[in-house]
Design a protein around this motif. Structure first.
Motif, PDB file in Angstrom:
ATOM      1  N   THR A 245     -37.402   9.326  -9.326  1.00 28.21           N
ATOM      2  CA  THR A 245     -37.774   8.552 -10.512  1.00 28.21           C
ATOM      3  C   THR A 245     -39.267   8.256 -10.522  1.00 28.21           C
ATOM      4  O   THR A 245     -39.919   8.311 -11.575  1.00 28.21           O
ATOM      5  CB  THR A 245     -36.965   7.241 -10.569  1.00 28.21           C
ATOM      6  N   LEU A 246     -39.825   7.942  -9.366  1.00 26.22           N
ATOM      7  CA  LEU A 246     -41.274   7.744  -9.274  1.00 26.22           C
ATOM      8  C   LEU A 246     -42.020   9.023  -9.631  1.00 26.22           C
ATOM      9  O   LEU A 246     -43.057   8.991 -10.306  1.00 26.22           O
ATOM     10  CB  LEU A 246     -41.654   7.295  -7.859  1.00 26.22           C
TER      11      LEU A 246
ATOM     12  N   THR B  37     -38.720   1.259 -12.300  1.00 24.92           N
ATOM     13  CA  THR B  37     -37.337   1.521 -11.871  1.00 24.92           C
ATOM     14  C   THR B  37     -37.312   2.085 -10.456  1.00 24.92           C
ATOM     15  O   THR B  37     -36.517   1.649  -9.610  1.00 24.92           O
ATOM     16  CB  THR B  37     -36.656   2.510 -12.832  1.00 24.92           C
ATOM     17  N   GLY B  38     -38.182   3.060 -10.188  1.00 21.14           N
ATOM     18  CA  GLY B  38     -38.231   3.657  -8.858  1.00 21.14           C
ATOM     19  C   GLY B  38     -38.604   2.649  -7.788  1.00 21.14           C
ATOM     20  O   GLY B  38     -38.024   2.633  -6.690  1.00 21.14           O
TER      21      GLY B  38
ATOM     22  N   SER C 182     -40.435   4.263 -15.583  1.00 25.28           N
ATOM     23  CA  SER C 182     -39.810   4.942 -14.444  1.00 25.28           C
ATOM     24  C   SER C 182     -40.391   4.469 -13.117  1.00 25.28           C
ATOM     25  O   SER C 182     -39.667   4.345 -12.123  1.00 25.28           O
ATOM     26  CB  SER C 182     -39.986   6.458 -14.575  1.00 25.28           C
TER      27      SER C 182
ATOM     28  N   ALA D 244     -35.161   7.942 -15.708  1.00 29.26           N
ATOM     29  CA  ALA D 244     -34.773   7.682 -14.325  1.00 29.26           C
ATOM     30  C   ALA D 244     -33.872   8.796 -13.828  1.00 29.26           C
ATOM     31  O   ALA D 244     -33.114   9.387 -14.604  1.00 29.26           O
ATOM     32  CB  ALA D 244     -34.054   6.339 -14.226  1.00 29.26           C
TER      33      ALA D 244
ATOM     34  N   THR E  20     -33.102   8.631  -5.316  1.00 28.91           N
ATOM     35  CA  THR E  20     -33.246   8.070  -6.658  1.00 28.91           C
ATOM     36  C   THR E  20     -34.652   7.525  -6.858  1.00 28.91           C
ATOM     37  O   THR E  20     -35.302   7.784  -7.884  1.00 28.91           O
ATOM     38  CB  THR E  20     -32.222   6.943  -6.895  1.00 28.91           C
ATOM     39  N   ALA E  21     -35.135   6.769  -5.882  1.00 26.08           N
ATOM     40  CA  ALA E  21     -36.457   6.154  -5.983  1.00 26.08           C
ATOM     41  C   ALA E  21     -37.563   7.205  -6.045  1.00 26.08           C
ATOM     42  O   ALA E  21     -38.434   7.158  -6.929  1.00 26.08           O
ATOM     43  CB  ALA E  21     -36.691   5.220  -4.792  1.00 26.08           C
TER      44      ALA E  21
END
Length: 449
Positions: free
Chosen positions: A77-78, A343-344, A340, A89, A73-74
């Motif tokens: 999203t990055l 978030t990441g 994003s 995201a 996910t990280a």
């Protein structure tokens, strides 16, 4: 912090402003940070749901599955933030998680290593479609009426998820859906949270979603719906920071040799159109679409999405896709990839702060989803229901997304009906050639699902 996104005293814009085009999109670092934090909170539930409900059910070690979920996910999203500069995201998909665990591993009897191989191969197919501009051509061939319908349908879908997960609506054997038990503490907390967020939104309070989530969480602690932190263990965890048991364990050759054409096709189609639908809906809410409903530079977002799918297979998670909860950050003002990135980065921190994320109950995030639906349904005014050849496909797209709990199924019925109705009523000139291909693809998808 806000100053990082503004001109400095010499009249030059900062590197952050230039890179993410903050001034051009009329936003700033503070707004993007709050938006990224809101998106993280809204989708942090996947830290527990994906590994606990799907990956472990497929026989994967829970600790590595949790780390794989967070890392995929990280990183994905990055990637979207830094490469595509979009406030989207990404994370392992819920529907795709169900296919992974209960169809590929459960019904078909594959081991999870082979299933991960299929996930990776589908990502490669997605990448080929993106770099050859096939995906861009697909999006440009979609009529504007269906693009508006996709946004409305996703809005209703998001609201329904919030209403269902909060308990405000519940299953009913006679009517399928009915009003839930409002006396249930968690449901009552969700109603309180909904009232708080609606009041904040009505008064145009900046950060309404974030404030509402935190306020509802605190009230939930008072009500006993979520626990009150009492020790350091309630804030910091020590799960493995790397999925050593699943990373690189995908079996690509076994996936290809098993004859998984239908499964890989299904995964690719679902992932592709999940991404397209979410990108169109969320970017439209952020005001990033042009007059034809297209997103300039969307190919970068789709390329990022294809790499995200491969990342999931590599780390040991089901297919990674765009998340609807991105709309919560956009509603807070997020318009660039900086949202994003925040978030990441927070998901990376969650490798060590999973208990803290778990303190936010579902009843605190469900109201956000409900309100988001109300914000996104406004696109319906751009649909001409007086023209049956537009109104019927739009209606089917809108209503079947929440009823089938799938963005792709709603799009399938909308696209197929659009082509058929236009052909039958002699309006074939309004159909772009690629729409015929998409209709056939969706027919195949519905036939093998």
């Amino acid at each position: 912090m806000e100053g990082l996104g503004k001109n400095n005293g010499k009249g030059n814009v900062s590197f952050v402003d230039r890179y993410f085009k903050l001034s051009e999109r009329k936003t700033n670092v503070k707004t993007e940070f709050l938006a990224g934090l809101t998106t993280f909170i809204a989708m942090s539930y996947i830290i527990f749901l994906i590994p606990g409900q799907f990956l472990s059910a497929a026989g994967m070690p829970l600790s590595s599955a949790t780390a794989a979920t967070i890392l995929s996910t990280a990183v994905a999203t990055l990637l979207v933030g830094l490469y595509a500069n979009l406030p989207i995201a990404m994370g392992p998909g819920l529907g795709l998680g169900a296919v992974f665990a209960f169809v590929m591993v459960g019904t078909m009897g594959l081991n999870w290593q082979t299933a991960l191989g299929a996930v990776f191969v589908s990502g490669v197919v997605f990448l080929i479609l993106a770099v050859t501009n096939v995906t861009k051509s697909i999006i440009e061939s979609i009529p504007k009426v269906l693009k508006s319908a996709i946004g409305v349908g996703i809005g209703l879908f998001i609201s329904f998820i919030g209403l269902k997960s909060s308990g405000i609506v519940a299953d009913s054997p006679s009517t399928l859906i009915t009003l839930g038990n409002l006396k249930n503490p968690a449901t009552l907390l969700a109603v309180i949270g909904l009232i708080i967020i609606c009041l904040l939104m009505a008064r145009k309070v900046k950060g309404a979603f974030l404030i509402g989530i935190f306020a509802t969480t605190i009230i939930g602690m008072i009500m006993g719906v979520t626990k009150v932190p009492t020790s350091i263990n309630d804030f910091v965890s020590f799960i493995p920071a790397f999925p050593t048991d699943t990373f690189g364990k995908l079996d690509i050759m076994a996936a290809i040799g098993y004859g998984l054409l239908s499964i890989i096709f299904t995964i690719t189609i679902v992932d592709l159109f999940d991404n397209i639908g979410t990108l169109i809906a969320v970017s439209g809410k952020a005001g990033l679409l042009d007059e034809n409903g297209n997103l300039p530079g969307i190919n970068k977002g789709l390329v990022a999405g294809s790499f995200a799918a491969m990342i999931g297979g590599l780390f040991g998670a089901c297919t990674v896709t765009s998340y609807l909860e991105s709309a919560s950050g956009v509603a807070e003002g997020g318009k660039t990839g900086l949202t994003s990135v925040v978030t990441g980065a927070l998901f990376l921190a969650a490798l060590f702060l999973t208990p803290l994320a778990g303190l936010v109950p579902g009843a605190a995030t469900a109201p956000v989803l409900i309100v988001l639906g109300a914000l996104m349904i406004g696109e319906v005014v751009h649909i001409d229901f007086n023209d049956f050849t537009n109104g019927l496909p739009a209606f089917l797209t809108i209503v079947l997304m929440p009823l089938t709990a799938s963005i792709v199924e709603g799009m399938a019925f909308g696209f197929i009906s659009y082509v058929l109705v236009k052909l039958i009523l002699g309006k074939s000139k309004e159909i772009k050639p690629l729409m015929y291909v998409l209709a056939v693809v969706f027919i195949i998808h519905l036939g093998i699902r």
